[in-house]
Enzyme design. Structure first.
Site, PDB file in Angstrom:
ATOM      1  N   SER A 138       0.221  -5.941  -6.544  1.00 34.70           N
ATOM      2  CA  SER A 138      -1.292  -5.781  -6.744  1.00 34.70           C
ATOM      3  C   SER A 138      -1.612  -5.310  -8.130  1.00 34.70           C
ATOM      4  O   SER A 138      -0.808  -4.434  -8.688  1.00 34.70           O
ATOM      5  CB  SER A 138      -1.968  -4.884  -5.467  1.00 34.70           C
ATOM      6  N   TYR A 151      -0.723   2.152   0.759  1.00 30.83           N
ATOM      7  CA  TYR A 151      -0.889   0.807   0.120  1.00 30.83           C
ATOM      8  C   TYR A 151      -0.658   0.612  -1.219  1.00 30.83           C
ATOM      9  O   TYR A 151       0.229  -0.105  -1.898  1.00 30.83           O
ATOM     10  CB  TYR A 151      -2.140   0.025   0.450  1.00 30.83           C
TER      11      TYR A 151
END
Length: 247
Positions: A138, A151
């Site tokens: 990400s 996350y």
């Protein structure tokens, strides 16, 4: 990475980025297996497509990963590409003591899951011609989202893990990192229509174009993720972090 003639496993292939890429790989002449928790969603991904197959898989279930890998290789002995895409994203309020269930599940799914599945399949992949491992991280691996600290941390860890694997597997397995920006998927509630996020189809088309380059870049970075990926290089990290802290 070859663009066709592969046998590709895509975890988290029932929706979002996993589904979009799985279908594009299938359209390009690859055998594709999509795996995940929601069998109905996987079957929707595979519907009407020969050589696109669905298999149940829970990245959080450590005890089932070896048996899944054994069944997978038994059914698809020509498997040569693993795409670790399955992941969850949950917001957390880290300003005070909290229940850590979400954090622990995020680590199990986003970090331990790919490590365990890669471990279960690495001997098989290393023995295949034109083998590749793609880890989906990400843009938040490079500038964290304060509202989703665990996350962000798992994606930063996967970035580091991918770099280490690339060095160790050189000449055996091609190791690629795909770092998406904010994309319109259902990773979080309402995200699929959120303004300012990259449309999924546009993102997937851009990714496929980058993967088709020869040689394949070690990092697949669409234009929208560049501000995060290169924030430290461009000395904009604090600015980007402050922006994300408002969301």
């Amino acid at each position: 990475m070859k663009t066709s003639g592969n046998t590709i496993l895509v975890t988290g292939g029932g929706s979002g980025i996993g589904r979009a890429l799985a279908q594009r790989w299938h359209d390009s002449g690859n055998v594709v297996i999509v795996a995940g928790r929601r069998v109905e969603a996987l079957e929707e991904t595979a519907s009407g497509r020969d050589n696109l197959h669905a298999m149940a898989f829970d990245a959080e279930d450590s005890g089932a990963i070896d048996s899944f890998a054994e069944t997978l290789v038994g059914r698809f002995p020509e498997l040569n590409v693993l795409v670790n895409n399955a992941g969850i994203m949950r917001t957390e309020d880290a300003t005070s003591r909290r229940d850590l269930t979400d954090a622990e599940q995020t680590i199990a799914t986003n970090l331990l899951g790919p490590i365990r599945l890669t471990n279960a399949l690495i001997d098989h992949l290393a023995a295949q011609a034109d083998s590749a491992l793609i880890n989906v991280t990400s843009g938040l691996a490079f500038v964290p989202l304060p509202a989703a600290p665990t996350y962000s941390a798992t994606k930063a860890a996967m970035h580091s893990y991918t770099q280490a694997l690339r060095a160790k597997l050189a000449g055996k397995v091609e190791v690629i990192e795909l770092a998406p920006p904010a994309v319109q998927t259902e990773l979080t509630p309402g995200q699929s229509t959120r303004a300012g996020y990259q449309p999924l189809e546009e993102f997937a088309d851009e990714v496929m174009g980058l993967l088709a380059q020869q040689p394949t870049p070690p990092e697949i970075l669409v234009q929208n993720v560049h501000p995060l990926r290169f924030a430290e290089r461009d000395r904009t990290f604090e600015e980007r972090l402050a922006f994300l802290a408002q969301h």
